[in-house]
Design a protein around this motif. Sequence first.
Motif, mmCIF file in Angstrom:
data_model
loop_
_atom_site.group_PDB
_atom_site.id
_atom_site.type_symbol
_atom_site.label_atom_id
_atom_site.label_comp_id
_atom_site.label_asym_id
_atom_site.label_seq_id
_atom_site.Cartn_x
_atom_site.Cartn_y
_atom_site.Cartn_z
ATOM 1 N N GLU A 112 0.611 -1.313 -0.006
ATOM 2 C CA GLU A 112 -0.013 -0.072 0.008
ATOM 3 C C GLU A 112 0.833 1.173 0.017
ATOM 4 O OE1 GLU A 112 -3.430 2.038 2.785
ATOM 5 O OE2 GLU A 112 -2.995 0.020 3.129
ATOM 6 N N ARG B 41 0.948 5.669 -1.239
ATOM 7 C CA ARG B 41 0.150 6.900 -1.575
ATOM 8 C C ARG B 41 0.807 7.647 -2.813
ATOM 9 N NH1 ARG B 41 -3.836 7.205 2.164
ATOM 10 N NH2 ARG B 41 -4.640 8.985 1.383
ATOM 11 N N ARG C 182 -3.272 10.034 -2.418
ATOM 12 C CA ARG C 182 -4.365 8.896 -2.614
ATOM 13 C C ARG C 182 -3.766 7.593 -2.396
ATOM 14 N NH1 ARG C 182 -5.785 14.324 -4.130
ATOM 15 N NH2 ARG C 182 -7.988 14.525 -4.818
ATOM 16 N N GLN C 183 -4.758 6.854 -1.680
ATOM 17 C CA GLN C 183 -4.470 5.423 -1.463
ATOM 18 C C GLN C 183 -4.235 4.683 -2.871
ATOM 19 O OE1 GLN C 183 -7.330 2.828 -0.051
ATOM 20 N NE2 GLN C 183 -5.991 2.179 1.818
ATOM 21 N N GLY D 74 -6.532 1.621 -7.274
ATOM 22 C CA GLY D 74 -7.092 2.657 -6.414
ATOM 23 C C GLY D 74 -8.457 3.067 -6.648
#
Length: 424
Positions: free
Chosen positions: A163, A165, A169-170, A188
Amino acid sequence: MTRKDVERLRAATPDYHRGWGGPEYTDWRDEQMSWKSTCYLGDWSFLVDLEVSGPDALKVFQDTSVNGFGKFAIGQAKHVVQCTEAGKVVAEGVLMRMSEDTYRVQSTPARWTAYILESGHYDATSRIIDTFQFQVSGPNALALCQKVTGAEMTDIKFMHFGEFRIAGRQTFAVRQGMAGEIGFEFHGAAEDAEVVRAAILEAGEAFGIRQLGRRTAMINHLEAAFPTGGWHYLPASHGPGMEGYQAFLKRFTGWKIPPVLRGSYDPDDISDLFMSPYDLGWGKSIRFDHDFTGRAALEHEAENPNRQRVTLEFDPHDVTEIYNSLFGETTPYDQIEIPHPTRWVTWADEVQIDGRFVGISSTPGYSYYFRKVLSLAFVAPEVAQPGTKVNILWGSPGTPQRLISATVAPAPYKTDRRRGDLGR
């Protein structure tokens, strides 16, 4: 199945692909060079994404997939292959284990799994999630991904994900590499797609990034030997006993690949077009340590495989003769689209030796890097040795036909660098 099924697919009109953006962004030759010299961004967000959760979430994949699941950690991904009882591939794609009892799967396995769950035999639920799926691959891919995420990423093993960013945003980055190079696929929320795309492209300017348009997007699958359903082969979802599944698809959301058949191979039974995992080069993924749909048929085939995946190199002189026919007085031959068709078709040509049928050649494509027209083909094992000379019968039934000389080559055609050590 009757002759009418083959005729129906021949009469169908191909659909222009709704993914990959425009036909070209820079130039298709420039875009093809990206995964050899720099890196690219390819948009696969058109693939449906299904989340499956519940106590039986893993069991539904164990029961329907040829893969082994003895080792499947959270944060790991698998290329799952699902078959009919006859051992023919009905669906394949990437499965991600998100948590103890939650999984995400894309492409045709998303549809097939949702259909299986409708039976009510499993204590699991599914829901479609709206996501983007951006592939970044090529020699500069790692450096670009490190820059845009601000993370090292070197600890991600092949077919695992982490995971990260991007622009706040993830995203989940799956390490795969569909061009046969080191690469990541970022997943995403669809609402974040344009922000993430812009961030990747901005960071990628320093690394020579290119976007892949639909004119050339599938050439990397051809060079790296990733057979794709509805393009290189016809999935068994169009075969006998699939009426319930076809009815389900009419209700299921997401773009469906229209079944369209082109090429000289003209079987009386549509089932002759279906492929097993062994035919497609996925035999190493099969594990006979559990019961799954198609196991008996595949155990039998394991002892005597019918076909082997290879690459065919088309003779350049014969290819130019196809184009020369456009300037003659007689009806020209079916054209070889350069670099490949922009509409979605399943192509199947007869492969022959001395007039004897020995296999099927799939959708051809032109590799600018190798300066050759190539195809993935599925041929009898005795003719699969690199260097073997074969003929491809070119031209749809009822049109002018001729033989194209071809040479058997390995599949993958280009060197596979996906598993390179990121720390080096």
